[in-house]
Scaffold this motif. Structure first.
Motif, short mmCIF file in Angstrom:
data_model
loop_
_atom_site.label_atom_id
_atom_site.label_comp_id
_atom_site.label_asym_id
_atom_site.label_seq_id
_atom_site.Cartn_x
_atom_site.Cartn_y
_atom_site.Cartn_z
N ARG A 198 4.03 26.89 -4.38
CA ARG A 198 2.66 27.81 -4.65
C ARG A 198 2.10 26.78 -5.30
O ARG A 198 1.91 26.47 -6.03
N GLN A 241 -2.66 30.34 -7.59
CA GLN A 241 -1.70 31.34 -7.89
C GLN A 241 -1.20 31.52 -8.94
O GLN A 241 -1.16 32.45 -9.47
N THR A 296 -1.32 36.81 -2.08
CA THR A 296 -3.13 35.56 -1.88
C THR A 296 -4.48 36.55 -2.10
O THR A 296 -5.22 35.52 -1.43
#
Ligand code: G1P
Length: 297
Positions: free
Chosen positions: A36, A40, A94
């Motif tokens: 990630r 994020q 996302t």
């Protein structure tokens, strides 16, 4: 009761020169811990704290960041046709609701205070959070959520705080403590990156803030400070001269300085070990290389 904090600023305009050549074409905030990107982790933390509007202060070359938070129709269609629902689920995190995310350009690298000031019109007259994605904090309860809970009691301004070794004070905003209440610390002054001998304490500011909109007004008046840059620390310190409260908050959790290579590697190992599917292999490997290392000594 203090006004609700629903907006957060993410200063992501930096060039990331410490990670060249990688950052020549990849924004630093897209670099990954396990799988990630740094950004994020910051977004997830903000969401957990109740943030609804996400304001990115960007610069040239940060297009990958905008794409990251956009839908990816071709990829999503491909995954759907192959029935990869688990991957589609991961991608959901996302995506942002329409209108929940805004990008503002900082045209010149004039400092963190200036980056925050660039978002002033989107903040208006509300309290707001600032998250520096370089500071990754692993915690049972996400750091910003801890701070929002404290802020609901105190109002004013709150900065995340952590004790650092005295010789590290020149890398941080340092706090001058008026009253140490344990978790919460009442502040009477703040100084950006002082020399060790000039530092008022060992308590450093870490990259999480909840600020009064008045700080943006203070930024209007500010001249450049430490390192020739417009410093957020100075604008928060100005609150004190106007008799408004500033608190340091000793958060529970482990902070990784992902702005440095060593910190980034430590975070990678730590987040890897925290993943059940990676833990055993990684742990065995770390033990193996430690033994080889010991044997060599
Ligand atoms: C910024 C702030 C500093 C703070 C630090 C935390 O500095 O200016 O006050 O202590 O983040 O990571 P930077 O590390 O961006 O130079």
């Amino acid at each position: 009761m203090a006004k609700k904090v629903t907006k957060a600023i993410f200063p992501v305009a930096g060039l990331g020169t410490r990670f060249l050549p990688a950052t020549k074409s990849v924004p630093k905030e897209i670099m990954t811990l396990v799988d990630r990107p740094l950004i994020q982790y910051a977004i997830d933390e903000a969401r957990a704290a109740g943030i609804k509007e996400f304001i990115f202060v960007t610069s040239r070359g940060k297009g990958a960041l905008e794409d990251y938070f956009d839908h990816s129709p071709v990829l999503e269609q491909e995954l759907r046709s192959k029935n990869k629902t688990d991957l589609l689920e991961i991608l959901k995190n996302t995506n942002m609701d329409s209108g929940a995310i805004a990008y503002i350009r900082q045209h010149k690298a004039l400092g963190l205070g200036h980056a925050v000031w660039c978002a002033r019109r989107l903040i208006g007259n509300e309290p707001f959070a600032v998250i520096l994605p370089d500071d990754v904090i692993a915690a049972e309860k996400p750091c910003l959520q801890q701070m929002v809970e404290a802020y609901n009691e105190t109002g004013g301004n709150i900065v995340a705080a952590m004790e650092v070794a005295p010789e590290r004070s020149s890398s941080y905003g340092m706090l001058d403590v008026e009253e140490d209440r344990g978790e919460l610390v009442k502040i009477k002054g703040m100084v950006e990156k002082p020399k060790q001998e000039d530092s008022p304490s060992n308590l450093a500011v870490i990259g999480r803030y909840i600020l009064s909109p008045n700080v943006l007004k203070n930024l209007n008046q500010l001249k450049s400070g430490s390192g020739g840059e417009i410093q957020l620390t100075d604008a928060i310190a100005a609150e004190l001269t106007q008799n408004r409260d500033v608190f340091g908050y000793r958060f529970k959790g482990q902070r990784f300085d992902c702005g440095s290579k060593a910190g980034f590697l430590q975070a990678t190992v730590s987040f890897g070990l925290a993943r059940p599917e990676l833990r055993d292999d990684l742990y065995a490997y770390l033990q193996e290389i430690m033994q080889v290392d010991k044997a060599a000594q």
